[in-house]
Motif scaffolding. Sequence first.
Motif, mmCIF file in Angstrom:
data_model
loop_
_atom_site.group_PDB
_atom_site.id
_atom_site.type_symbol
_atom_site.label_atom_id
_atom_site.label_comp_id
_atom_site.label_asym_id
_atom_site.label_seq_id
_atom_site.Cartn_x
_atom_site.Cartn_y
_atom_site.Cartn_z
ATOM 1 N N UNK A 355 0.846 -1.191 0.000
ATOM 2 C CA UNK A 355 0.000 0.000 0.000
ATOM 3 C C UNK A 355 0.884 1.246 0.000
ATOM 4 N N UNK A 356 0.801 2.029 -1.066
ATOM 5 C CA UNK A 356 1.501 3.311 -1.169
ATOM 6 C C UNK A 356 0.420 4.373 -1.318
ATOM 7 N N UNK A 357 0.152 5.092 -0.221
ATOM 8 C CA UNK A 357 -0.984 6.018 -0.197
ATOM 9 C C UNK A 357 -0.521 7.462 -0.007
ATOM 10 N N UNK A 358 0.603 7.805 -0.603
ATOM 11 C CA UNK A 358 1.180 9.143 -0.431
ATOM 12 C C UNK A 358 0.190 10.237 -0.812
ATOM 13 N N UNK A 359 0.140 11.271 0.024
ATOM 14 C CA UNK A 359 -0.652 12.442 -0.297
ATOM 15 C C UNK A 359 0.106 13.357 -1.254
ATOM 16 N N UNK A 360 1.441 13.271 -1.227
ATOM 17 C CA UNK A 360 2.317 13.997 -2.167
ATOM 18 C C UNK A 360 3.685 13.364 -2.067
ATOM 19 N N UNK A 361 4.246 12.968 -3.180
ATOM 20 C CA UNK A 361 5.514 12.246 -3.164
ATOM 21 C C UNK A 361 6.266 12.545 -4.452
ATOM 22 N N UNK A 362 7.555 12.887 -4.321
ATOM 23 C CA UNK A 362 8.336 13.159 -5.513
ATOM 24 C C UNK A 362 8.369 11.972 -6.452
ATOM 25 N N UNK A 363 8.725 10.781 -5.930
ATOM 26 C CA UNK A 363 8.747 9.583 -6.740
ATOM 27 C C UNK A 363 8.125 8.404 -6.016
ATOM 28 N N UNK A 383 -1.280 2.154 -5.496
ATOM 29 C CA UNK A 383 -0.352 3.270 -5.652
ATOM 30 C C UNK A 383 -1.092 4.597 -5.787
ATOM 31 N N UNK A 384 -0.746 5.542 -4.934
ATOM 32 C CA UNK A 384 -1.347 6.878 -4.992
ATOM 33 C C UNK A 384 -1.030 7.570 -6.310
ATOM 34 N N UNK A 385 -2.023 8.226 -6.860
ATOM 35 C CA UNK A 385 -1.803 8.998 -8.085
ATOM 36 C C UNK A 385 -0.930 10.220 -7.833
ATOM 37 N N UNK A 395 0.456 -0.180 -14.427
ATOM 38 C CA UNK A 395 -0.203 -1.450 -14.153
ATOM 39 C C UNK A 395 -0.541 -1.607 -12.669
ATOM 40 N N UNK A 396 -0.160 -0.622 -11.858
ATOM 41 C CA UNK A 396 -0.581 -0.617 -10.457
ATOM 42 C C UNK A 396 -2.065 -0.276 -10.371
ATOM 43 N N UNK A 397 -2.640 -0.482 -9.195
ATOM 44 C CA UNK A 397 -4.002 -0.032 -8.928
ATOM 45 C C UNK A 397 -3.875 1.393 -8.405
ATOM 46 N N UNK A 398 -4.042 2.355 -9.299
ATOM 47 C CA UNK A 398 -3.774 3.757 -8.993
ATOM 48 C C UNK A 398 -5.029 4.388 -8.392
ATOM 49 N N UNK A 399 -4.825 5.181 -7.315
ATOM 50 C CA UNK A 399 -5.968 5.670 -6.558
ATOM 51 C C UNK A 399 -5.674 7.055 -5.979
ATOM 52 N N UNK A 400 -6.746 7.814 -5.750
ATOM 53 C CA UNK A 400 -6.676 9.070 -5.015
ATOM 54 C C UNK A 400 -6.864 8.751 -3.533
ATOM 55 N N UNK A 414 -7.222 -5.128 -4.884
ATOM 56 C CA UNK A 414 -5.886 -5.747 -4.844
ATOM 57 C C UNK A 414 -5.939 -7.159 -4.289
ATOM 58 N N UNK A 415 -6.850 -7.396 -3.365
ATOM 59 C CA UNK A 415 -6.954 -8.739 -2.778
ATOM 60 C C UNK A 415 -7.697 -9.713 -3.675
ATOM 61 N N UNK A 416 -8.342 -9.194 -4.716
ATOM 62 C CA UNK A 416 -9.187 -10.040 -5.570
ATOM 63 C C UNK A 416 -8.553 -10.366 -6.923
#
Length: 463
Positions: A355-363, A383-385, A395-400, A414-416
């Motif tokens: 789970x990568x849920x960054x609110x703001x991330x350079x990379x 993966x956070x957008x 190909x990640x599950x990209x999310x806000x 992701x679990x399914x």
Amino acid sequence: MMGTDRHAFVVVANRLPVDRIDGAWEASPGGLVSAVAPVVREQAGAWVGWANTHDDSLEPFDFDGMSLVPVSLSHDEHQQYYEGFCNATLWPLHHDLIVAPQYHRSWWRAYREVNARFAQAAVEAAETGATVWVHDYHLQLVPAMIRAQRPDIRIGYFCHIPFPPVEQMAQLPWRDEILRGLLGADVIGLQREADAAKARQAMQKVLGMDPEELRGRVGSYPISIDVDEIRAAAESPAVQEMARCFRRDLGDPATLMIGVDRLDYSKGILHRLWSFEELIDDGRLDARGTCLAQIAVPSREGVRAYQDLRDEVEHTVGRINGRFSTLGRDVIHYSHHSYSTEEAVALYLAADVLLVTSLRDGMNLVAKEFATARRGRGGALVLSEFAGAAEELDQAIVVNPHDRAALKAAIHHATMLSEDEARRRMDAMADTVAAFDVRRWAQAFLHDLRDPASAAALSPSDW
């Protein structure tokens, strides 16, 4: 420094690429070190940085084919320059004002004085016509400070964190000085084209720069990872056994999710904890068969906002475990300490979902490491957008992560995933990372920096 102490290639960063452990110097972990140290070694270059000690006047020394040039900082200077201006002023300014930046003139004076010290060390380390590569938000005044003394050298600057919109940058009382400091560089690199566009816009609106001149000098160079190192660790029998032990120690759950982050408010750790709890409440995750292992690497513990975040994260973990844990088995395993590369890869191998849920991330290099380690093994990446990696790992599950319903749906999705789809997605992401690894990132930036036709230096009168 004189004579043979001068070098054709000099890196300037907040920290040296070493730590002193039990009286001996050892290589530091981290993406910057793995990216840049090989270039410094290949060119018998120098690395200017702080040695993570206070009030020591260390002389330059050699380490692993590099000349290391320590810059001294007193305890008070470190508090005002690093914990103050760098991480309580600039960091929140560059991360969407998630917490309010603090503006203190004493911090600014410390930042300016420390930047001047780094710049002087670089000037003394660089031979005639040298290439100097300055890194990150800690040292934004250094390029112009070097340029004022050494018009003979090529200067590059790379920002590892996001760049703020001009409306936010304009809040900084010392915005003009910061932007002019960056413009001492021949090439200014950022993680994403969106960040490069924000930097160009700030320079145009605040300083009145020519957009065409900036277009060739301010660009995007998305950083990557040491793919060979991660692959080697993933194939190591010792690391694979460590992964089996991790999973067994966590109760061998049917689904193991992990989060691996610095303990930072920009990482969205609370957002994932809240979503995890609600998914159990909704019945979409089974508390008896699902486990979340949250690794929170200590970060900036002298800054109050980080102390408050740690308290809230630990309280939230305790509350969720109090609701759903059974005797001898927690639903969330929380760890607040650093991990080695081998231990991190073992966690990647043990997990089913990152789970990568960054609110703001350079990379977010953890996402790239996870995909690389799990090539051929499947798994899922949420993966956070708002992480730079989302532009490459499609190909990640990209999310806000601000959208709680969408984040819960993404975690459940992701679990399914079927095994075939999970493996296809993961392999595609791993191939994307391998095609542009950390060495190619460094080569791309330095190629543009060393090619005078790629960017024309400004004259001092233009600053």
